[in-house]
Motif scaffolding. Structure first.
Motif, short mmCIF file in Angstrom:
data_model
loop_
_atom_site.label_atom_id
_atom_site.label_comp_id
_atom_site.label_asym_id
_atom_site.label_seq_id
_atom_site.Cartn_x
_atom_site.Cartn_y
_atom_site.Cartn_z
N LYS A 30 12.38 1.79 4.15
CA LYS A 30 11.65 2.97 4.87
C LYS A 30 12.35 4.33 4.54
N ASP A 31 13.62 4.39 4.53
CA ASP A 31 14.49 5.61 4.39
C ASP A 31 13.89 6.35 3.08
N PHE A 32 13.84 5.54 1.99
CA PHE A 32 13.54 6.23 0.68
C PHE A 32 11.96 6.52 0.71
N ALA A 33 11.24 5.53 1.65
CA ALA A 33 9.65 6.12 1.59
C ALA A 33 9.38 7.19 2.06
N ASP A 34 10.11 7.35 3.13
CA ASP A 34 10.06 8.60 4.22
C ASP A 34 10.05 9.95 3.07
N GLU A 35 11.38 9.94 2.37
CA GLU A 35 11.63 11.09 1.72
C GLU A 35 10.32 11.11 0.41
N ALA A 36 9.93 10.01 0.05
CA ALA A 36 8.89 10.14 -1.38
C ALA A 36 7.73 10.66 -0.80
N LEU A 37 7.14 10.32 0.53
CA LEU A 37 5.94 10.66 1.06
C LEU A 37 6.12 12.19 1.33
N LYS A 38 7.02 12.75 1.49
CA LYS A 38 7.26 14.24 1.60
C LYS A 38 6.71 14.83 0.53
N SER A 39 6.75 14.26 -0.87
CA SER A 39 6.28 14.96 -2.02
C SER A 39 4.99 14.69 -2.10
N VAL A 40 3.98 14.23 -1.46
CA VAL A 40 2.65 13.80 -1.68
C VAL A 40 1.88 15.43 -1.38
N ASP A 41 1.32 15.81 -2.57
CA ASP A 41 0.72 17.20 -2.42
C ASP A 41 -0.33 16.95 -3.36
N ASP A 42 -1.02 18.36 -3.81
CA ASP A 42 -2.14 18.20 -4.90
C ASP A 42 -1.57 18.20 -6.28
N THR A 43 -0.11 18.08 -6.35
CA THR A 43 0.42 17.68 -7.68
C THR A 43 0.58 16.21 -7.94
N THR A 44 0.08 15.40 -6.94
CA THR A 44 0.48 14.17 -6.88
C THR A 44 -0.68 13.08 -6.89
N SER A 45 -0.57 12.13 -7.69
CA SER A 45 -1.45 10.96 -7.67
C SER A 45 -1.14 9.75 -6.92
N VAL A 46 -1.91 9.44 -5.71
CA VAL A 46 -1.31 8.37 -4.83
C VAL A 46 -2.51 7.27 -4.90
N LYS A 47 -2.14 5.81 -5.12
CA LYS A 47 -3.42 4.82 -5.23
C LYS A 47 -2.46 3.54 -4.90
N VAL A 48 -3.75 2.75 -4.22
CA VAL A 48 -3.13 1.32 -3.91
C VAL A 48 -3.29 0.46 -5.23
N ASP A 49 -2.21 -0.31 -5.58
CA ASP A 49 -2.28 -1.04 -6.95
C ASP A 49 -1.97 -2.44 -6.67
N GLY A 50 -2.86 -3.03 -5.95
CA GLY A 50 -2.77 -4.39 -5.75
C GLY A 50 -1.97 -4.79 -4.58
N THR A 51 -1.57 -6.01 -4.49
CA THR A 51 -0.56 -6.64 -3.41
C THR A 51 0.68 -7.33 -3.95
N ALA A 52 1.38 -7.66 -3.13
CA ALA A 52 2.76 -8.45 -3.55
C ALA A 52 3.26 -9.18 -2.26
N GLN A 53 4.09 -10.10 -2.52
CA GLN A 53 4.87 -10.78 -1.54
C GLN A 53 6.25 -10.49 -1.50
N VAL A 54 6.89 -9.84 -0.53
CA VAL A 54 8.26 -9.35 -0.47
C VAL A 54 9.04 -10.02 0.59
N ALA A 55 9.98 -10.57 0.68
CA ALA A 55 10.81 -11.13 1.66
C ALA A 55 9.84 -12.11 2.58
N GLY A 56 9.12 -13.05 1.77
CA GLY A 56 8.12 -13.83 2.39
C GLY A 56 6.98 -13.22 3.34
N ARG A 57 6.67 -11.81 3.18
CA ARG A 57 5.73 -11.01 3.80
C ARG A 57 4.52 -10.53 2.76
N ASP A 58 3.40 -10.82 3.35
CA ASP A 58 2.36 -10.04 2.40
C ASP A 58 2.51 -8.67 2.58
N ALA A 59 2.27 -8.00 1.24
CA ALA A 59 2.25 -6.46 1.41
C ALA A 59 1.41 -5.94 0.19
#
Length: 404
Positions: A181-210
């Motif tokens: 979450k610490d890393f993600a919070d910093e990365a999301l600050k970089s989301v602007d019109d120079t950035t491409s953002v997409k959902v690229d499938g799913t995964a399972q992490v630590a037994g959780r669907d993601a």
């Protein structure tokens, strides 16, 4: 996905905050403070989840209200730094504002996350109680925030660091990212019109669907960032894994993810701490007894570098200027000191050592030295200017040539 006014202000503030760490003696210290972006830890399965847009997933992260959890996080960092042994750790500590003389100082100890692979145990119970433990082969380091108190304990040296939440708790959590979450919070600050953002499938992490959220620069030219992947818990919206791959390819720069997570409230005793018998206890306020030098170290190298000299000369300290846009942004700081990094020509062994860590460059701006990692590059010119960013060496030289 251009940010609104408030988001843009947050983005600029975040970059200014990052820039204050990046006026180094070398870029080794820079790397410790600019980890903010990570290949995924091994994940299994591709769960079948309802479709979701990138905007909806970002909103899900923002609305995540997880306040209680415990678990294990694995972090691997490969910034491509030279093997400098204890010197690298010391320089990283300086960049993080450490140097109080205690091995239990959070800024000093957690700077070890800047390289190698580490296992952390984490626990949280609201805003006032958190605990992060760095597990080593024959020892353990814990950072505990419980109400108004912040404790750091190094079992190897039996040393304790004590501060208050107002002075050090939030500061150390902000300066040393430890969870996805610490890393993600910093990365999301970089989301602007120079950035491409997409959902690229799913995964399972630590037994959780993601869901897997992928953030990429739209125009790769000039930036050292390749892509960021964030695995987001489908139920809670909590980032479970964070991955940054560099534009140069190869192993990820940082790999941080939960290997185990439990959303039940930790026992209250998890956050209790009493200094062990015989332990050396250092109070944070004790650091202010050396003529102000510790306070400068705490402020990070952006102030440490020449703030005392500036005060003595009656010069007003100016913050870094941010030039460029989006992923090609560069922080520029005028140190006010001519000569740049001591060169090997007639300036002793230190100059030769620093030269060996960097590349000598020249242009219409004059001469300088570029210090590099796989993510962050820094150009220190002989006329006293510093250019730092997650951009290529050539991009830094072009910015210096433009006279900015």
């Amino acid at each position: 996905m251009a940010p609104n006014g408030s988001e843009a202000d947050d983005l600029r503030a975040g970059r200014r905050k990052a820039a204050r760490y990046v006026v180094p003696v070398t870029v080794v210290g820079v790397a410790a403070a600019t980890i903010g972006l990570v290949p995924a830890l091994a994940a299994s399965g591709d769960p079948d989840l309802p479709k979701i847009t990138a905007q909806q997933l970002i909103e899900k992260i923002a609305k995540s209200d997880v306040e209680q959890l415990s678990g294990t996080v694995k972090i691997s960092t490969d910034l491509g730094l030279p093997n400098l042994g204890g010197l690298a750790s010391g320089l990283a500590s300086g960049a993080m504002g450490g140097g109080d003389g205690s091995s239990a100082d959070p800024a000093s100890k957690l700077s070890e996350l800047a390289s190698g692979t580490h296992t952390l145990r984490v626990a949280a119970d609201g805003e006032d109680r958190q605990k992060v433990s760095l597990i080593e082969s024959a020892a353990e380091y814990s950072l505990i925030h419980n109400g108004k108190d912040v404790w750091g304990y190094d079992s190897k040296s039996n040393e304790v660091f004590h501060g208050t939440a107002a002075d050090s708790g939030k500061k150390h959590r902000d300066e040393v990212p430890a969870t996805p979450k610490d890393f993600a919070d910093e990365a999301l600050k970089s989301v602007d019109d120079t950035t491409s953002v997409k959902v690229d499938g799913t995964a399972q992490v630590a037994g959780r669907d993601a869901y897997r959220l992928v953030i990429e620069p739209k125009h790769a030219s000039g930036t050292t960032v390749g892509a960021i992947s964030i695995a987001v818990d489908a139920k809670t919206g909590l980032p479970l894994k964070f991955t940054l791959t560099p534009a140069s390819g190869g192993a990820a720069v940082v790999d941080a993810g939960f290997t185990r997570i439990d959303f039940a409230g930790p026992a209250a005793s998890t956050f209790d701490f009493t200094p062990p018998k015989g332990a050396k206890v250092t109070e944070e306020k004790d650091a202010g007894t050396d003529g102000g030098r510790s306070a400068e170290r705490k402020a990070g190298p952006g102030r440490q570098f020449h703030e005392r000299d500036a005060r003595e000369k009656g010069l007003e300290k100016k913050g870094p200027e941010i030039i460029g846009k989006g992923w090609n942004s560069i922080a520029v700081l005028d140190t006010g000191t001519k000569g740049g990094i001591p060169s090997s020509s007639g300036k002793g062994e230190l100059g030769g050592f620093l030269d060996s860590l960097g590349d000598q460059v020249s242009g219409t701006f004059g001469k300088g030295t570029v210090f590099s990692t796989r993510l962050v590059n820094a150009l220190i010119t002989d006329n006293g200017k510093v250019y730092v960013g997650a951009v290529t060496k050539d991009t830094l030289v072009k910015a210096a040539n433009a006279g900015k």
